[in-house]
Enzyme design. Structure first.
Site, PDB file in Angstrom:
ATOM      1  N   GLU A 129       4.250 -10.191   5.075  1.00 38.13           N
ATOM      2  CA  GLU A 129       2.900 -10.668   4.773  1.00 38.13           C
ATOM      3  C   GLU A 129       2.772 -11.437   3.467  1.00 38.13           C
ATOM      4  O   GLU A 129       1.914 -11.129   2.632  1.00 38.13           O
ATOM      5  CB  GLU A 129       1.912  -9.501   4.811  1.00 38.13           C
ATOM      6  CG  GLU A 129       1.841  -8.838   6.161  1.00 38.13           C
ATOM      7  CD  GLU A 129       0.650  -7.904   6.320  1.00 38.13           C
ATOM      8  OE1 GLU A 129       0.012  -7.568   5.303  1.00 38.13           O
ATOM      9  OE2 GLU A 129       0.358  -7.516   7.464  1.00 38.13           O
ATOM     10  N   TYR A 186      -4.613  -6.691  12.828  1.00 40.03           N
ATOM     11  CA  TYR A 186      -5.462  -5.499  12.806  1.00 40.03           C
ATOM     12  C   TYR A 186      -6.848  -5.767  13.396  1.00 40.03           C
ATOM     13  O   TYR A 186      -7.845  -5.264  12.897  1.00 40.03           O
ATOM     14  CB  TYR A 186      -5.543  -4.963  11.366  1.00 40.03           C
ATOM     15  CG  TYR A 186      -4.218  -4.325  10.981  1.00 40.03           C
ATOM     16  CD1 TYR A 186      -3.922  -3.020  11.387  1.00 40.03           C
ATOM     17  CD2 TYR A 186      -3.249  -5.043  10.307  1.00 40.03           C
ATOM     18  CE1 TYR A 186      -2.693  -2.443  11.090  1.00 40.03           C
ATOM     19  CE2 TYR A 186      -2.006  -4.469  10.006  1.00 40.03           C
ATOM     20  CZ  TYR A 186      -1.742  -3.171  10.404  1.00 40.03           C
ATOM     21  OH  TYR A 186      -0.532  -2.598  10.126  1.00 40.03           O
ATOM     22  N   GLU A 228       3.152  -5.402  13.641  1.00 37.28           N
ATOM     23  CA  GLU A 228       2.226  -4.344  13.179  1.00 37.28           C
ATOM     24  C   GLU A 228       0.934  -4.451  13.972  1.00 37.28           C
ATOM     25  O   GLU A 228       0.395  -5.567  14.141  1.00 37.28           O
ATOM     26  CB  GLU A 228       1.890  -4.492  11.687  1.00 37.28           C
ATOM     27  CG  GLU A 228       2.994  -4.071  10.750  1.00 37.28           C
ATOM     28  CD  GLU A 228       2.572  -4.075   9.282  1.00 37.28           C
ATOM     29  OE1 GLU A 228       1.366  -3.899   8.994  1.00 37.28           O
ATOM     30  OE2 GLU A 228       3.466  -4.260   8.438  1.00 37.28           O
ATOM     31  N   ASP A 233       0.800  -1.229   0.000  1.00 40.44           N
ATOM     32  CA  ASP A 233       0.000   0.000   0.000  1.00 40.44           C
ATOM     33  C   ASP A 233       0.828   1.273   0.000  1.00 40.44           C
ATOM     34  O   ASP A 233       0.272   2.349  -0.161  1.00 40.44           O
ATOM     35  CB  ASP A 233      -1.028  -0.009   1.141  1.00 40.44           C
ATOM     36  CG  ASP A 233      -0.442   0.398   2.478  1.00 40.44           C
ATOM     37  OD1 ASP A 233       0.778   0.286   2.665  1.00 40.44           O
ATOM     38  OD2 ASP A 233      -1.224   0.828   3.350  1.00 40.44           O
TER      39      ASP A 233
HETATM   40  C1  BDP Z   1      -0.209  -4.409   6.454  1.00 41.52           C
HETATM   41  C2  BDP Z   1       1.028  -4.092   5.658  1.00 41.52           C
HETATM   42  C3  BDP Z   1       1.403  -2.606   5.693  1.00 41.52           C
HETATM   43  C4  BDP Z   1       0.163  -1.782   5.518  1.00 41.52           C
HETATM   44  C5  BDP Z   1      -0.785  -2.075   6.666  1.00 41.52           C
HETATM   45  C6  BDP Z   1      -2.066  -1.245   6.603  1.00 41.52           C
HETATM   46  O1  BDP Z   1       2.133  -4.856   6.079  1.00 41.52           O
HETATM   47  O2  BDP Z   1       2.344  -2.331   4.690  1.00 41.52           O
HETATM   48  O3  BDP Z   1       0.438  -0.414   5.438  1.00 41.52           O
HETATM   49  O4  BDP Z   1      -1.152  -3.422   6.608  1.00 41.52           O
HETATM   50  O5  BDP Z   1      -3.010  -1.701   5.976  1.00 41.52           O
HETATM   51  O6  BDP Z   1      -0.924  -5.347   5.755  1.00 41.52           O
HETATM   52  O7  BDP Z   1      -2.076  -0.155   7.140  1.00 41.52           O
END
Ligand code: BDP
Length: 594
Positions: A416, A471, A507, A163
């Site tokens: 990922e 997330y 993350e 992204d």
């Molecule tokens: C993860 C990716 C990262 C994205 C993030 C997002 O590793 O590069 O910026 O999600 O969606 O999948 O913010």
């Protein structure tokens, strides 16, 4: 390939500054060999990505080759030297032309390459230096991507699975540098500790086999010579060594010299060396045999106007902000960063997870989000053996460049990938083997994608540390903190139950618009980001195997244009111009007090 260094025997001429700039052919066509002065009024700064410099949508969106050109002079004092043009990064494919000759070519956008021009330009003469750079990504490049042609206009566009915006050009320095004809080509140091003794195993490669002597001096921070040794390989032993610790860096200069038969020095090169050990033991990550807990961020090289352009002001400021927060580490998501960043981390005791540019090895992710009609990733038409060859090269170049950095404690070989899909194991096994073969001293990881749960993932047993990107509360259970908390805990306990390995949450986060507030704590508000991070931290503190937390992201960053991003990804704890959101205080309170 050693980074250029100024010594009494080596010199550097910086070629940074304004270069002539022009667009070349579109798409994946082969660049025309460049044999003429560029007819253009455009001037582009180096280092900087070119995309946001000009007020021109065509340049911003260009897919294909661009040309940078300038005149340069080989200093007249270099007549007995060998000299090279060095490009720290050409994203993603670079070619160096000296006058009318193509002299070097390199694929891979975030690692250096160079051209020996000694035979082409004599000392004291000027030459026309042209660097062609292509930003095209295919399923045979790392990162992968594909080109599409728009139906009505025929416009060529680049599609990719990551992204962050596909910034391109010469985002790092370009230099001309000299070395003696007989010179030190490479140095490798590996440190170890035995009681209070520091051990530095070393291997020196010289440009041509030599009967001259190799002399080693290890010099401490007070300039005292603490060891002398000789030979191209061996172990230097430092009594009562001062160790490199996270937050308390100490660097010895490991100085190598080639000494001629008349005892004169022919060449010398110095590697800043932190004596430290890294080990994984059960579910612990040990630095100098003490459990280490990672706090910090996934970052990007990204700022206004410069794109991915290296800028020492932003670099120092970012490290200052990380220090202010109590962050002890970061990941070079999603590509190797400028070498200056690694040197700075060494000097300031910041721990680094160093990543290859292998981001987007998953066709189920479209610009960072799952798409319904997901296509299989590891197929002959998709991510295939050729992609893996490019990936191997990316692993080789990362380790070759960064092997001596004390700050680097782990290699992340991919971000990922579709690790839950058929073919993932076959694809990754040789890459894991390669990383261990090239460096048996550092753990190897990849960062795992949310859909590849502990039940579905097919590759994690091959890696030393489990790095998870999750997330909950954002892409799933959106806005539902309690539900997300339960899901996160279940997932972490699942991994913990399956493997006896440390877990780093590499993350977690939520898009947040700076200045948007909500008494209800709704998503996108600063309050929600704080609540979500607090929730993750409660869970981390309940799961024993969690040995680190790196928030996504340090700062807002530019993303590919799409309907789900408004002027970029807003998961930063800082805005793109480095103003703190409320969550900065949350993290600061937690990290400064743990
Ligand atoms: C993860 C990716 C990262 C994205 C993030 C997002 O590793 O590069 O910026 O999600 O969606 O999948 O913010």
């Amino acid at each position: 390939m050693l980074k250029p260094q100024q010594t009494p025997f080596r010199d550097i001429v910086s070629l940074d500054g304004l270069w002539k700039f022009a667009l070349g052919s579109s798409g994946n066509e082969t660049a025309a060999p460049w044999t003429a002065p560029l007819a253009t009024n455009l001037e582009c700064p180096v280092p900087a990505s070119y995309n946001d410099i000009f007020v021109d949508r065509q340049i911003h969106d260009h897919v294909g080759w661009v040309y940078y050109q300038r005149e340069a002079i080989v200093p007249s004092g270099w007549s007995h030297q060998q000299y090279l043009v060095r490009v720290e990064a050409a994203t993603h494919h670079g070619r160096i032309y000296i006058n009318d000759h193509l002299v070097a070519e390199h694929v891979g956008g975030y690692t250096p390459f160079e051209a020996d021009i000694t035979g082409l330009v004599s000392a004291g003469n000027s030459f026309r230096l042209t660097i062609a750079v292509s930003n095209v990504l295919t399923h045979e490049t790392i990162p992968p991507g594909r080109i599409e042609v728009e139906e009505f206009t025929g416009k060529i566009t680049q599609v990719y699975q990551h992204d962050f915006f596909n910034y391109a050009g010469l985002a790092r320095s370009v230099s001309l540098y000299s070395v003696p004809k007989q010179h030190i080509q490479d140095i490798r140091v590996v440190t170890n500790v035995d009681g209070t003794t520091g051990l530095i195993d070393y291997l020196v490669t010289v440009s041509n086999s030599t009967t001259e002597r190799i002399k080693i001096n290890v010099v401490d921070e007070d300039g005292r010579n603490v060891i002398e040794a000789s030979g191209t390989r061996g172990t230097a032993t430092i009594d009562s060594a001062r160790l490199w610790h996270p937050g308390d860096a100490y660097l010895y200069q490991f100085q190598v010299s080639i000494v001629g038969s008349d005892d004169s020095i022919i060449d010398t090169y110095s590697v800043a060396t932190g004596v430290r050990t890294v080990k994984v033991s059960g579910n612990q990550f040990l630095i100098n045999d003490k459990p280490f807990y990672f706090t910090g961020f996934g970052k990007h090289e990204d700022s206004n106007v410069r794109g991915k352009g290296y800028d020492p002001a932003y670099m120092v400021h970012d490290f200052q902000l990380m220090n202010w927060m109590g962050a002890n580490s970061f990941r070079t998501s999603h590509y190797p960063y400028a070498e200056e960043v690694m040197d700075f981390a060494d000097r300031h005791g910041i721990v680094v997870i160093d990543e290859t540019p292998a981001v987007g090895l998953s066709y189920s992710i479209g610009a960072g989000q799952s798409s319904e009609d997901s296509q299989q990733t590891f197929t002959p038409e998709g991510i295939n053996n050729k992609t893996r060859e490019a990936h191997k090269q990316a692993v080789r170049e990362l380790i070759a460049r960064d092997k001596n950095h004390a700050s680097v404690v782990m290699w992340s070989i991919a971000n990922e990938p579709a690790s839950h899909e058929a073919g993932a194991r076959e694809y990754f096994a040789p890459l894991v083997d390669l990383a261990h073969e090239l460096d048996s001293t550092r753990p190897v990881c990849f960062t795992n994608y949310g859909d590849a749960t502990y039940e579905l993932d097919r590759i994690s047993d091959m890696f030393n540390v489990l790095c998870l990107n999750r997330y909950f509360g954002w892409y799933t259970q959106t806005g539902e903190i309690e539900e997300a908390e339960a899901a996160l805990e279940k997932e972490l306990l699942g991994w913990e139950g399956k493997y006896d390995k440390p877990i780093v949450m590499t993350e977690y986060g939520a898009d947040t618009i700076a200045g948007l507030h909500s008494v209800l704590g709704l998503p996108w508000s600063e309050e929600f980001q704080v609540e979500l991070l607090d929730m993750y931290h409660r869970v981390f503190d309940r799961v024993e195997s969690v040995v680190g937390e790196q928030v996504w992201n340090f700062a807002d960053f530019q993303a590919a244009v799409g309907v789900s991003r408004v002027d970029g990804n807003k998961k930063g704890i800082f805005t793109r111009d480095r103003k703190p959101k409320a969550a900065a205080q949350t993290l600061r309170n937690r990290w400064r007090h743990t």
